[in-house]
Write a protein that holds these residues in place. Sequence first.
Motif, PDB file in Angstrom:
ATOM      1  N   TRP A   1      33.349 -35.950 -10.535  1.00 44.78           N
ATOM      2  CA  TRP A   1      32.036 -35.571 -11.083  1.00 44.78           C
ATOM      3  C   TRP A   1      32.041 -34.174 -11.691  1.00 44.78           C
ATOM      4  O   TRP A   1      31.006 -33.703 -12.167  1.00 44.78           O
ATOM      5  CB  TRP A   1      30.964 -35.678 -10.005  1.00 44.78           C
ATOM      6  N   LEU A   2      33.193 -33.490 -11.671  1.00 41.58           N
ATOM      7  CA  LEU A   2      33.315 -32.168 -12.312  1.00 41.58           C
ATOM      8  C   LEU A   2      34.519 -32.174 -13.234  1.00 41.58           C
ATOM      9  O   LEU A   2      35.423 -31.354 -13.104  1.00 41.58           O
ATOM     10  CB  LEU A   2      33.475 -31.070 -11.255  1.00 41.58           C
ATOM     11  N   ARG A   3      34.535 -33.095 -14.161  1.00 44.30           N
ATOM     12  CA  ARG A   3      35.664 -33.197 -15.080  1.00 44.30           C
ATOM     13  C   ARG A   3      35.198 -33.055 -16.517  1.00 44.30           C
ATOM     14  O   ARG A   3      34.065 -33.352 -16.850  1.00 44.30           O
ATOM     15  CB  ARG A   3      36.375 -34.549 -14.927  1.00 44.30           C
ATOM     16  N   GLY A   4      36.140 -32.631 -17.364  1.00 41.13           N
ATOM     17  CA  GLY A   4      35.893 -32.613 -18.806  1.00 41.13           C
ATOM     18  C   GLY A   4      34.935 -31.517 -19.227  1.00 41.13           C
ATOM     19  O   GLY A   4      34.424 -30.735 -18.435  1.00 41.13           O
ATOM     20  N   THR A   5      34.723 -31.464 -20.508  1.00 37.47           N
ATOM     21  CA  THR A   5      33.776 -30.526 -21.093  1.00 37.47           C
ATOM     22  C   THR A   5      32.605 -31.312 -21.639  1.00 37.47           C
ATOM     23  O   THR A   5      32.758 -32.433 -22.133  1.00 37.47           O
ATOM     24  CB  THR A   5      34.430 -29.716 -22.222  1.00 37.47           C
ATOM     25  N   VAL A   6      31.429 -30.742 -21.530  1.00 35.06           N
ATOM     26  CA  VAL A   6      30.215 -31.462 -21.915  1.00 35.06           C
ATOM     27  C   VAL A   6      29.375 -30.604 -22.846  1.00 35.06           C
ATOM     28  O   VAL A   6      29.882 -29.767 -23.572  1.00 35.06           O
ATOM     29  CB  VAL A   6      29.415 -31.870 -20.658  1.00 35.06           C
TER      30      VAL A   6
ATOM     31  N   ALA B   1      25.983 -33.336 -13.031  1.00 33.81           N
ATOM     32  CA  ALA B   1      27.001 -32.559 -12.315  1.00 33.81           C
ATOM     33  C   ALA B   1      26.354 -31.444 -11.497  1.00 33.81           C
ATOM     34  O   ALA B   1      26.734 -31.197 -10.347  1.00 33.81           O
ATOM     35  CB  ALA B   1      28.018 -31.992 -13.296  1.00 33.81           C
ATOM     36  N   MET B   2      25.369 -30.765 -12.065  1.00 31.21           N
ATOM     37  CA  MET B   2      24.725 -29.676 -11.347  1.00 31.21           C
ATOM     38  C   MET B   2      23.858 -30.196 -10.203  1.00 31.21           C
ATOM     39  O   MET B   2      23.736 -29.533  -9.156  1.00 31.21           O
ATOM     40  CB  MET B   2      23.871 -28.839 -12.311  1.00 31.21           C
TER      41      MET B   2
ATOM     42  N   PRO C   1      24.634 -38.971  -7.317  1.00 31.35           N
ATOM     43  CA  PRO C   1      25.264 -40.157  -6.730  1.00 31.35           C
ATOM     44  C   PRO C   1      25.404 -39.996  -5.224  1.00 31.35           C
ATOM     45  O   PRO C   1      25.412 -38.879  -4.699  1.00 31.35           O
ATOM     46  CB  PRO C   1      26.645 -40.198  -7.404  1.00 31.35           C
ATOM     47  N   PRO C   2      25.509 -41.122  -4.494  1.00 33.64           N
ATOM     48  CA  PRO C   2      25.697 -41.019  -3.034  1.00 33.64           C
ATOM     49  C   PRO C   2      26.933 -40.208  -2.702  1.00 33.64           C
ATOM     50  O   PRO C   2      27.965 -40.308  -3.360  1.00 33.64           O
ATOM     51  CB  PRO C   2      25.874 -42.484  -2.609  1.00 33.64           C
ATOM     52  N   ARG C   3      26.825 -39.390  -1.680  1.00 35.52           N
ATOM     53  CA  ARG C   3      27.936 -38.550  -1.274  1.00 35.52           C
ATOM     54  C   ARG C   3      28.891 -39.319  -0.363  1.00 35.52           C
ATOM     55  O   ARG C   3      28.438 -40.112   0.465  1.00 35.52           O
ATOM     56  CB  ARG C   3      27.414 -37.304  -0.547  1.00 35.52           C
TER      57      ARG C   3
END
Length: 214
Positions: free
Chosen positions: A75-80, A93-94, A152-154
């Motif tokens: 959930w913390l991948r790539g550039t957006v 993501a935040m 999303p569910p943790r």
Amino acid sequence: CPSPPSPSSSSPAVAKGLFLLWAVPARSAQSPSLQQIHALVRHMAEDAQELFDFYEQDQRLAFNRLCRSNASLEWLRGTVVTGTGGLRTLHRAMARMDRELQDIAQHQRDLNPPGAPILRRLDSTRLKVRGLLSNLEGVLSAHGVVPSVLPPPRPPTATKVFQQKLEGCRILWNYARFMAKLSAQLDARRQRARREERRQQRRGWRRGRRPARS
């Protein structure tokens, strides 16, 4: 063991300006500008790295690069941040990071007295994340987009103290890398926009210098 780095200090004017930026209501009459969000992201990138460095030292995990895995969290991948779709991705993501910081802080409250430096740092970072969420919601609302507010569910969290510390450290490492990449991406976009603006100005100046045809 080396003592953890001391918190960085900001001037009152800068701190006040950033507070006002974080406090922009999500549904205010005037939505925050993308330039404001870019400025907040740059500050958050510095804060994320400082928090990770402090946490790694404070939890005595700065050996064998335990926290610094090359694998990124899904959930913390790539550039957006390209269009509203990118802003929605960043918002998700935040929102997830907000929940993770809440979990890390709760675990640290079980290990530290109230007001401990690690707790203050985690609370400060979470304030910034929630401020960015508020600003993103303002921009998206201005474009008629309502972002999802639930992350999303943790996955199940670790139960042993050391595993919890390590899991939190790895999350903060990924967060610091993500924000650094995001800040660099936004800076590159701003520089391209400035170059294009200067080219347009030069073209306009040259057209104005051309002699009129008789």
